[in-house]
Design a protein around this motif. Structure first.
Motif, mmCIF file in Angstrom:
data_model
loop_
_atom_site.group_PDB
_atom_site.id
_atom_site.type_symbol
_atom_site.label_atom_id
_atom_site.label_comp_id
_atom_site.label_asym_id
_atom_site.label_seq_id
_atom_site.Cartn_x
_atom_site.Cartn_y
_atom_site.Cartn_z
ATOM 1 N N PHE A 47 29.991 8.158 8.645
ATOM 2 C CA PHE A 47 28.826 7.286 8.715
ATOM 3 C C PHE A 47 27.685 7.983 7.978
ATOM 4 N N GLU A 48 27.152 7.313 6.947
ATOM 5 C CA GLU A 48 26.149 7.945 6.088
ATOM 6 C C GLU A 48 25.084 6.931 5.676
ATOM 7 N N PHE A 49 23.998 7.477 5.146
ATOM 8 C CA PHE A 49 22.962 6.673 4.487
ATOM 9 C C PHE A 49 22.655 7.400 3.185
ATOM 10 N N THR A 50 22.873 6.736 2.050
ATOM 11 C CA THR A 50 22.877 7.486 0.800
ATOM 12 C C THR A 50 22.618 6.590 -0.404
ATOM 13 N N HIS A 51 22.369 7.237 -1.540
ATOM 14 C CA HIS A 51 22.449 6.605 -2.853
ATOM 15 C C HIS A 51 23.824 7.005 -3.401
ATOM 16 N N PRO A 52 24.822 6.150 -3.261
ATOM 17 C CA PRO A 52 26.211 6.601 -3.444
ATOM 18 C C PRO A 52 26.576 7.061 -4.847
ATOM 19 N N PHE A 53 26.091 6.393 -5.888
ATOM 20 C CA PHE A 53 26.462 6.821 -7.236
ATOM 21 C C PHE A 53 25.875 8.193 -7.537
ATOM 22 N N MET A 54 24.638 8.417 -7.123
ATOM 23 C CA MET A 54 23.966 9.681 -7.382
ATOM 24 C C MET A 54 24.390 10.768 -6.402
ATOM 25 N N GLN A 55 25.111 10.379 -5.337
ATOM 26 C CA GLN A 55 25.466 11.311 -4.261
ATOM 27 C C GLN A 55 24.217 12.015 -3.723
ATOM 28 N N ALA A 56 23.148 11.232 -3.593
ATOM 29 C CA ALA A 56 21.882 11.715 -3.052
ATOM 30 C C ALA A 56 21.786 11.237 -1.605
ATOM 31 N N PHE A 57 22.084 12.124 -0.674
ATOM 32 C CA PHE A 57 22.144 11.739 0.727
ATOM 33 C C PHE A 57 20.757 11.676 1.346
ATOM 34 N N MET A 58 20.639 10.810 2.338
ATOM 35 C CA MET A 58 19.409 10.663 3.098
ATOM 36 C C MET A 58 19.730 10.966 4.557
#
Length: 248
Positions: free
Chosen positions: A43-54
């Motif tokens: 379970f994540e919250f992210t910018h998936p293409f950039m692999q920039a996790f929040m």
């Protein structure tokens, strides 16, 4: 001076310009044998293409629907990525069934967009050849129902779905599409990072999946809920999010 200011703004706020995605993905999207029954659910919250996790606050609710019957998770574990909180659950698929894993997160305030974001997210796993019910709703406030079987997809498959909000088809809304880019792919420019399609009058959309891996679809809906913060009232962007996996 104007050009310098624009460049500085891009550097400061560039990460907020990319699409946000709630993520629910599993270590296997199809399970055929008992030796593969134990899976990990991320379970994540992210910018998936950039692999920039929040940072993901502990979700309000996570669980799985097994042929329509809900089972809540109580064994969530914090899993750090880049120093930020994501969560994992371990789960054993005990019987032939269609397993729909889901997350209802806490609303996230995005100051760059002046609104709260809440992405109701799910993914679907077929266990032991069950093969039925992948197109059934979970009665979530917002969700994508697949029109294409959402597992055992090849790279290059066309995926179609229909967006529902409060039990009704959501027409003429944007569906953002993004690749969970663990391959280090580089986009030609920023416009290629998040793809967009729009639902038709029946709430339906389609998209061809060019790479092997996980793909997220986020249908963005202006919710009827608002949230107060610091004596101000803000709108809520409700996302109906579905993740599917493609193979070579």
């Amino acid at each position: 001076m104007k050009k310098i200011a624009l460049v500085l703004m891009a550097l400061l706020f560039g990460s907020e310009a990319f699409a946000h995605f709630g993520v629910v993905k599993t270590s296997n999207s199809v399970v055929e044998e008992a030796k593969d029954a134990k899976i990990i659910v991320d379970f994540e919250f992210t910018h998936p293409f950039m692999q920039a996790f929040m940072n993901l606050e502990k979700p309000e609710e996570t669980g799985v629907f097994i042929n329509g019957k809900k089972e809540l998770f109580t064994n969530l574990q914090v899993h750090k990525k880049g120093g930020l909180d994501t969560y994992q659950a371990n789960y054993e698929l005990k019987e032939p069934a269609m397993y729909s894993f889901y997350m209802i997160p806490k609303p996230y305030f995005e100051p760059a967009e002046n609104k709260f974001i809440r992405h109701i997210t799910k993914t679907i796993v077929n266990a032991y050849g069950y093969g039925e019910g992948w197109d059934k709703p979970l009665s979530l406030k917002a969700e994508i129902l697949p029109l294409t079987r959402p597992y055992a997809l090849y790279k290059g498959s066309v995926f179609s779905g229909v967006v529902y909000y409060k039990g009704k088809r959501a027409k003429n809304i944007i569906v953002e599409v993004e690749y969970y880019n663990t391959q280090g792919l580089k986009a030609p420019n920023e416009d290629f990072i998040t793809q967009e399609v729009k639902t038709n009058e029946n709430g339906e959309f389609s998209f061809a999946l060019p790479f092997a891996g996980w793909w997220g679809f986020a249908a963005l809906i202006d919710d009827d809920e608002t949230i107060k913060k610091d004596n101000k009232t803000y709108p809520v962007e409700l996302g109906a999010v579905l993740w599917v996996e493609t193979k070579e």
